[in-house]
Write a protein that holds these residues in place. Sequence first.
Motif, mmCIF file in Angstrom:
data_model
loop_
_atom_site.group_PDB
_atom_site.id
_atom_site.type_symbol
_atom_site.label_atom_id
_atom_site.label_comp_id
_atom_site.label_asym_id
_atom_site.label_seq_id
_atom_site.Cartn_x
_atom_site.Cartn_y
_atom_site.Cartn_z
ATOM 1 N N VAL A 163 1.055 -1.423 -0.126
ATOM 2 C CA VAL A 163 -0.347 -0.239 0.201
ATOM 3 C C VAL A 163 0.631 0.790 -0.255
ATOM 4 O O VAL A 163 1.953 1.146 0.718
ATOM 5 N N ASP A 164 0.456 2.166 -0.921
ATOM 6 C CA ASP A 164 1.480 3.233 -1.164
ATOM 7 C C ASP A 164 1.219 3.968 0.386
ATOM 8 O O ASP A 164 0.638 4.272 1.085
ATOM 9 N N GLY A 165 2.157 4.412 0.995
ATOM 10 C CA GLY A 165 2.354 5.547 1.804
ATOM 11 C C GLY A 165 2.298 6.602 2.097
ATOM 12 O O GLY A 165 2.689 7.142 3.384
ATOM 13 N N ASP A 166 3.000 7.713 1.510
ATOM 14 C CA ASP A 166 3.197 8.524 0.977
ATOM 15 C C ASP A 166 1.655 9.528 1.670
ATOM 16 O O ASP A 166 0.687 9.311 1.372
ATOM 17 N N ILE A 167 2.175 10.901 2.151
ATOM 18 C CA ILE A 167 0.857 11.269 3.251
ATOM 19 C C ILE A 167 -0.374 12.005 2.006
ATOM 20 O O ILE A 167 -1.160 12.339 1.564
ATOM 21 N N ASN A 168 0.122 11.876 0.273
ATOM 22 C CA ASN A 168 -0.463 12.782 -0.790
ATOM 23 C C ASN A 168 -1.289 11.658 -1.125
ATOM 24 O O ASN A 168 -2.082 11.571 -1.840
ATOM 25 N N SER A 169 -1.246 10.413 -0.544
ATOM 26 C CA SER A 169 -1.513 8.974 -0.870
ATOM 27 C C SER A 169 -2.523 8.929 -0.202
ATOM 28 O O SER A 169 -3.398 7.238 -0.286
ATOM 29 N N GLU A 222 -15.683 0.681 4.070
ATOM 30 C CA GLU A 222 -15.276 1.442 3.302
ATOM 31 C C GLU A 222 -16.487 2.345 4.212
ATOM 32 O O GLU A 222 -15.793 3.950 4.091
ATOM 33 N N ASP A 223 -17.039 2.653 4.440
ATOM 34 C CA ASP A 223 -17.969 3.866 5.261
ATOM 35 C C ASP A 223 -16.881 4.238 6.548
ATOM 36 O O ASP A 223 -16.363 5.927 6.639
ATOM 37 N N ARG A 224 -16.350 3.878 6.887
ATOM 38 C CA ARG A 224 -15.417 4.220 7.831
ATOM 39 C C ARG A 224 -14.153 4.597 7.566
ATOM 40 O O ARG A 224 -13.833 5.865 7.974
ATOM 41 N N ALA A 225 -13.710 4.261 6.266
ATOM 42 C CA ALA A 225 -12.584 4.712 5.542
ATOM 43 C C ALA A 225 -13.143 6.255 5.425
ATOM 44 O O ALA A 225 -11.968 6.988 4.968
ATOM 45 N N LYS A 226 -14.326 6.240 4.817
ATOM 46 C CA LYS A 226 -14.962 7.674 3.793
ATOM 47 C C LYS A 226 -14.612 8.894 5.100
ATOM 48 O O LYS A 226 -14.371 10.133 4.585
ATOM 49 N N LYS A 272 -6.131 8.068 -1.400
ATOM 50 C CA LYS A 272 -5.819 6.180 -2.221
ATOM 51 C C LYS A 272 -6.018 4.852 -1.096
ATOM 52 O O LYS A 272 -6.415 3.801 -0.838
ATOM 53 N N ALA A 273 -4.764 5.549 -0.299
ATOM 54 C CA ALA A 273 -4.817 3.964 0.625
ATOM 55 C C ALA A 273 -6.059 4.152 1.491
ATOM 56 O O ALA A 273 -6.200 2.371 1.917
ATOM 57 N N TYR A 274 -6.317 5.065 2.727
ATOM 58 C CA TYR A 274 -7.589 4.377 3.159
ATOM 59 C C TYR A 274 -8.361 3.841 2.258
ATOM 60 O O TYR A 274 -9.169 2.881 3.129
ATOM 61 N N ALA A 275 -8.663 4.085 1.286
ATOM 62 C CA ALA A 275 -9.631 3.797 0.825
ATOM 63 C C ALA A 275 -10.028 1.984 -0.236
ATOM 64 O O ALA A 275 -10.944 1.205 -0.642
ATOM 65 N N TYR A 280 -11.581 13.590 6.463
ATOM 66 C CA TYR A 280 -11.005 14.598 8.179
ATOM 67 C C TYR A 280 -9.893 14.803 7.323
ATOM 68 O O TYR A 280 -9.120 16.006 6.693
ATOM 69 N N CYS A 281 -8.913 13.997 6.682
ATOM 70 C CA CYS A 281 -8.008 14.107 6.506
ATOM 71 C C CYS A 281 -7.482 15.013 5.208
ATOM 72 O O CYS A 281 -7.017 16.118 4.631
ATOM 73 N N ASN A 282 -8.811 14.855 4.514
ATOM 74 C CA ASN A 282 -8.429 15.966 2.829
ATOM 75 C C ASN A 282 -9.280 17.703 3.177
ATOM 76 O O ASN A 282 -7.775 18.236 2.599
ATOM 77 N N ARG A 283 -9.773 17.376 4.286
ATOM 78 C CA ARG A 283 -9.989 18.363 5.162
ATOM 79 C C ARG A 283 -8.723 19.337 5.805
ATOM 80 O O ARG A 283 -8.932 20.489 5.041
ATOM 81 N N THR A 284 -8.379 18.896 6.355
ATOM 82 C CA THR A 284 -7.202 19.439 6.827
ATOM 83 C C THR A 284 -6.130 19.389 6.316
ATOM 84 O O THR A 284 -5.359 20.997 6.157
ATOM 85 N N MET A 285 -5.558 18.851 5.368
ATOM 86 C CA MET A 285 -4.666 18.797 3.990
ATOM 87 C C MET A 285 -4.956 19.960 2.573
ATOM 88 O O MET A 285 -4.426 21.068 3.357
ATOM 89 N N LYS A 286 -6.402 20.567 3.033
ATOM 90 C CA LYS A 286 -6.619 21.747 1.916
ATOM 91 C C LYS A 286 -6.451 23.148 2.827
ATOM 92 O O LYS A 286 -6.265 23.916 2.756
ATOM 93 N N ASP A 287 -7.189 22.522 4.028
ATOM 94 C CA ASP A 287 -7.245 23.473 5.347
ATOM 95 C C ASP A 287 -5.503 24.374 5.781
ATOM 96 O O ASP A 287 -5.659 25.716 5.139
ATOM 97 N N VAL A 288 -4.773 23.917 6.301
ATOM 98 C CA VAL A 288 -3.662 24.275 6.010
ATOM 99 C C VAL A 288 -2.655 24.215 4.945
ATOM 100 O O VAL A 288 -2.270 25.932 4.947
#
Length: 375
Positions: free
Chosen positions: A165-171, A186-190, A174-177, A195-203
């Motif tokens: 599984v790709d461990g890059d933070i930008n992936s 799948e629902d838990r992964a979403k 993909k990794a969680y899905a 959370y991760c997408n919102r955090t990255m975008k905000d920062v």
Amino acid sequence: MIRLNRIKNFMVTALVFVLLCSLVTGCGSREISEKNTGSVETSQQRSGERVITDHAGRTVKIPAEVDKVYFTSPIAQIMVYTLAPEKMAGWTMQLTDKMKKYIPPQYQELPYLGGQQMSAKLNIEEILRVKPDVIFSVGPDPISDTTKSEADKLQQQLNIPVVVVDGDINSTEKAYAFLGQILGVEDRAKKLIDYCNRTMKDVVEKTKSIPKEKRVRVYYAEGPEGLATEPKGSSHAILLDIVNAENVAEVQQKGGSGMSNVSLEQVLKWNPDVILTWSTDRGGACNKILTSPDWKNIKAVKNGKVYEIPNYPFNWFDRPPSVNRFLGLKWLAAILYPDVYQVNLVKEVKEFYKLFYHVDLTDDDVKELLKDAGF
């Protein structure tokens, strides 16, 4: 004659349908995700197997139902722990009492089975005894031919499917899905992806416009002497790049576990505005940096901007460089750029620990985590 033509047309249509079904490996086959992000196919459910394509492009057969998993590194361990802790076969690290404080009791006593990080080794005998359905291989470096060959070798040695599984933070999405599909959560992964997408975008949005002359110059001090570090571009210090800080370390990047050695003279020359360090109880140099006369003339020390990285149950910045870093992004942006990134960190820590680590924290718990971290 008209009836005969109808029969011929029906036979041709039926033949075409059969041929199409054979080309897609059976009419019951369904690919859940795009191939370049890892795929999980359901064509062999009746035989008790699924065929997947992992992030290294390897085709691996795994059980149709995955109930128990292990990992080669803490990076994957933390991802699985945040997704489906009940499916963990053990830990790749030995939990301390301080770590256990932030982990629910039902997971604290899982066995330590080793890993392939730093100088650790997998406990092959114990792994075979607990019989995980799948082993996940996730490393800090980009996936390479070496990654593939090591996964193949371990799979042959254990006779257990090994999934890269790709461990890059930008992936992370993909990794969680992908993990969510394999583990059936799948629902838990979403939720975690959101959370991760919102955090990255905000920062990123709030720090990207900081001009070069106003970027905070940071030194990441690793080890008991504080004289090991990570340069710009290292997976172990990538949070500095993301928040638009200036990583002062001009050293050669090392792969894997990193930790490039430097001299005190180099650190004095770099003269950073801020020093991030491991906690003393983790074997870090925080106390030494703050009290040694050798460090006292460095700008960060003189201005009281030496910060211990919060560390429990997992480090917010690095080691292991897993999804724990998304909380670290908020903390780091807030201490480096308080004018552009304001956050109620006590509230944020509580939310993260409940969502990712399955625990409810008190205000005092959070204050303990942050007491030497700039808050």
